[in-house]
Scaffold this motif. Structure first.
Motif, PDB file in Angstrom:
ATOM      1  N   ILE A   1      -6.572  -5.037  -1.415  1.00 34.50           N
ATOM      2  CA  ILE A   1      -5.407  -5.766  -1.907  1.00 34.50           C
ATOM      3  C   ILE A   1      -5.818  -7.163  -2.334  1.00 34.50           C
ATOM      4  CG2 ILE A   1      -3.113  -6.667  -1.304  1.00 34.50           C
ATOM      5  CD1 ILE A   1      -4.658  -3.910   0.799  1.00 34.50           C
TER       6      ILE A   1
ATOM      7  N   TYR B   1      -7.002  -2.709   3.844  1.00 35.11           N
ATOM      8  CA  TYR B   1      -6.102  -1.968   4.734  1.00 35.11           C
ATOM      9  C   TYR B   1      -6.723  -0.606   5.034  1.00 35.11           C
ATOM     10  CZ  TYR B   1      -2.361   1.011   6.375  1.00 35.11           C
ATOM     11  OH  TYR B   1      -1.621   1.899   7.126  1.00 35.11           O
TER      12      TYR B   1
ATOM     13  N   ALA C   1      -7.268   0.873   1.348  1.00 30.39           N
ATOM     14  CA  ALA C   1      -6.918   0.184   0.093  1.00 30.39           C
ATOM     15  C   ALA C   1      -7.392  -1.254   0.143  1.00 30.39           C
ATOM     16  CB  ALA C   1      -5.409   0.236  -0.139  1.00 30.39           C
TER      17      ALA C   1
ATOM     18  N   VAL D   1      -2.041  -4.077  -4.784  1.00 27.30           N
ATOM     19  CA  VAL D   1      -3.073  -3.098  -4.465  1.00 27.30           C
ATOM     20  C   VAL D   1      -3.906  -2.867  -5.721  1.00 27.30           C
ATOM     21  CG1 VAL D   1      -3.538  -0.740  -3.709  1.00 27.30           C
ATOM     22  CG2 VAL D   1      -1.598  -1.991  -2.751  1.00 27.30           C
TER      23      VAL D   1
ATOM     24  N   VAL E   1       0.835  -1.204   0.000  1.00 21.58           N
ATOM     25  CA  VAL E   1       0.000   0.000   0.000  1.00 21.58           C
ATOM     26  C   VAL E   1       0.869   1.252   0.000  1.00 21.58           C
ATOM     27  CG1 VAL E   1      -1.727   1.321   1.296  1.00 21.58           C
ATOM     28  CG2 VAL E   1      -1.902  -1.180   1.158  1.00 21.58           C
TER      29      VAL E   1
ATOM     30  N   LEU F   1      -7.692   2.071  -4.236  1.00 20.31           N
ATOM     31  CA  LEU F   1      -7.188   2.917  -3.155  1.00 20.31           C
ATOM     32  C   LEU F   1      -8.045   4.175  -3.061  1.00 20.31           C
ATOM     33  CD1 LEU F   1      -3.514   3.572  -2.277  1.00 20.31           C
ATOM     34  CD2 LEU F   1      -4.994   5.558  -2.655  1.00 20.31           C
TER      35      LEU F   1
END
Length: 505
Positions: free
Chosen positions: A166, A253, A164, A175, A141, A178
């Motif tokens: 993934i 994330y 983000a 990734v 990230v 985002l």
């Protein structure tokens, strides 16, 4: 995003006990628990039925340091129970492991935990933050965010709040979507689908993920064999829908705890007569985002007549997506639900993830049996990892947010307060400055996929809302989820205005 006139009242049930698997407050049932206590140096002698007791031997304190014992536990050489016994021996403490029977009494409620001897040793979350597996995702990230920001340094302060998605395979992690941002639009509900009302990072990243899924559906339905092979989708063996290929998992994330119930007070433990049930329900209930403030659905300070629009909190939306899938209603016409396997929270120094675990996992525990086929309560593994960004509270671009998905040539910058792309954005869809994440843009992509998939039933349906309602299993699962949350005492989900999705283009 919802109108202020929508229903928001819910039942305040005593659901906290059920969520934490405590004994019920009525009925003849009894529950058995194991209770570990570490007391001071042992004195006297006691005998209890069902009690296993350990006390230090007569040979004095062991020469093995507590640090060595903890390291062995972290390395998996001993289990938690062995560690307790060993620490008790080294520190000359009396350890009792009691099997107690809890009477049929009201369940204890949480209070702030006093510091204990175990606080000086690394916790599970600290250990997980250091594990090599959990370091791969934040590194990926950080690298992707740096690449995007380095191309447009003027927006380098827009990443204060980052999320983000993934994709992880046997070859590594990538990734694929985002988003950054921390604001809701100040505008009223848009009737043409061209305003992004919620620009919080997780919501932005999720809409970017939907763009990624649309792109791979177009690849799958293309007449090009190479593109079809590169798509993440494959025919499902259990339905006429598509599913992610075997070996592909999705992960989320976030560089800080999302707004809402995930941010409840830290270090809660069960203890009788601590705080009222009302206070507990207020903390773990559904929450609203109102003009930058986070309010419990039960809050008496929410004035629905003074607000144009409100939205459910980001934590509540994650809870919903872990049951309904992150693909949303429109994509459910083509693919099975897509769930996140793990949620990694960037640790800024004092992060505590118990509120996140309670909100996302335990509030909807037991709902799967009531859901239609292919839907379930997917319990993600939640852990702490290093944070990938630093705070920029003095930024002049505080209301701006970045969105990007794999395959995009450049980032798009959206002003969260306006809900539209800014003039200086590297990517602009047109002079009207409607974001590529708005509902109208999603409807356009949906039609492209429906045409490629030769789904005439979907091609001939023009209204955005009607297309969503045609996704029957998804709508059924949503109804079950919201009824379940209300029945468990967490409040009622706000309903969208009926005219919110009546646009056709």
């Amino acid at each position: 995003m919802f109108s202020a006139s929508g229903s928001f009242r819910g039942f305040r049930g005593a659901s906290f006990a059920q969520m934490l698997n405590l004994p019920p407050t009525s009925g003849p049932r009894e529950s058995s628990k194991h209770k570990s206590t570490i007391n001071g140096p042992w004195e006297g002698d006691s005998v209890m039925q069902g009690t296993k007791s350990f006390r230090p031997g007569p040979f004095g304190k062991s020469k093995v340091s507590p640090k060595v014992l903890v390291e062995k536990y972290k390395n998996g050489e001993t289990n938690a129970l062995s560690l307790l016994h060993q620490l008790a021996h080294v520190l000359l403490l009396h350890l009792e492991i009691k099997e107690t029977v809890t009477a049929d009494v009201p369940p204890p409620l949480p209070v702030k935990e006093e510091p204990s001897i175990s606080d000086s040793y690394p916790c599970r979350a600290f250990y997980e933050r250091k594990s090599s597996v959990n370091l791969q995702i934040p590194h990926a990230v950080k690298d992707q965010l740096s690449k995007l920001i380095n191309r447009h340094q003027e927006f380098s302060t827009c990443g204060d709040t980052t999320a983000a998605f993934i994709i992880k395979t046997s070859t590594g992690c990538e990734v694929v979507a985002l988003g950054t941002g921390n604001f809701n639009s100040k505008e009223g509900v848009s009737s043409n689908g061209r305003v992004v009302h919620d620009s919080h990072a997780v919501v932005t990243a999720r809409r970017s993920l939907m763009r990624y899924l649309y792109r791979h559906l177009l690849m799958y339905f293309s007449k090009n064999a190479n593109l079809t092979e590169k798509s993440v989708f494959t025919p499902s063996a259990n339905s006429n829908l598509l599913s992610l290929k075997s070996g592909i998992t999705l992960h989320l994330y976030v560089n800080q705890l999302p707004k809402g119930a995930a941010q409840i007070p830290t270090k809660l433990r069960l203890n009788p007569f601590s705080i009222t049930t009302l206070q507990v329900n207020s903390e773990i209930s559904l929450h609203l985002l109102v003009e930058g403030k986070v309010l419990s659905i039960f809050s008496s300070t929410f004035d629905n007549s003074a607000c144009e629009t409100v939205s459910m909190s980001t934590t509540d939306k994650i809870t919903q997506w872990q049951v309904l899938g992150y693909q949303g209603a429109l994509l459910s016409h083509f693919i099975e639900p897509v769930y996140v396997q793990s949620i990694l929270v960037g640790d800024s120094g004092g992060t505590e993830i118990r509120g996140m675990e309670m909100s996302v996992n335990q509030r909807v525990e037991g709902i799967t049996s009531q859901l239609p086929m292919f839907y379930c309560m997917m319990r993600p593994h939640i852990s702490l990892v290093p944070s990938v960004v630093t705070s920029n509270t003095g930024s002049s671009h505080l209301t701006y947010g970045i969105n990007w998905s794999e395959g995009d040539s450049s980032v798009e910058i959206v002003d969260g307060l306006e809900g539209k792309t800014i003039e200086e954005s590297p990517f602009k869809s047109g002079p009207a400055l409607a974001s590529r994440l708005c509902k109208a843009a999603m409807l356009h992509r949906f039609r492209l996929v429906a045409k490629e998939a030769q789904r005439q039933d979907l091609v001939t349906t023009s209204c955005y809302r009607e297309l969503k309602m045609m996704a029957k299993p998804y709508q059924e699962a949503k109804h079950v989820l919201r009824a379940y949350l209300c029945q468990q005492g967490f409040g009622s989900w706000l309903e969208k205005r009926p005219d919110n999705g009546n646009f056709t283009a």
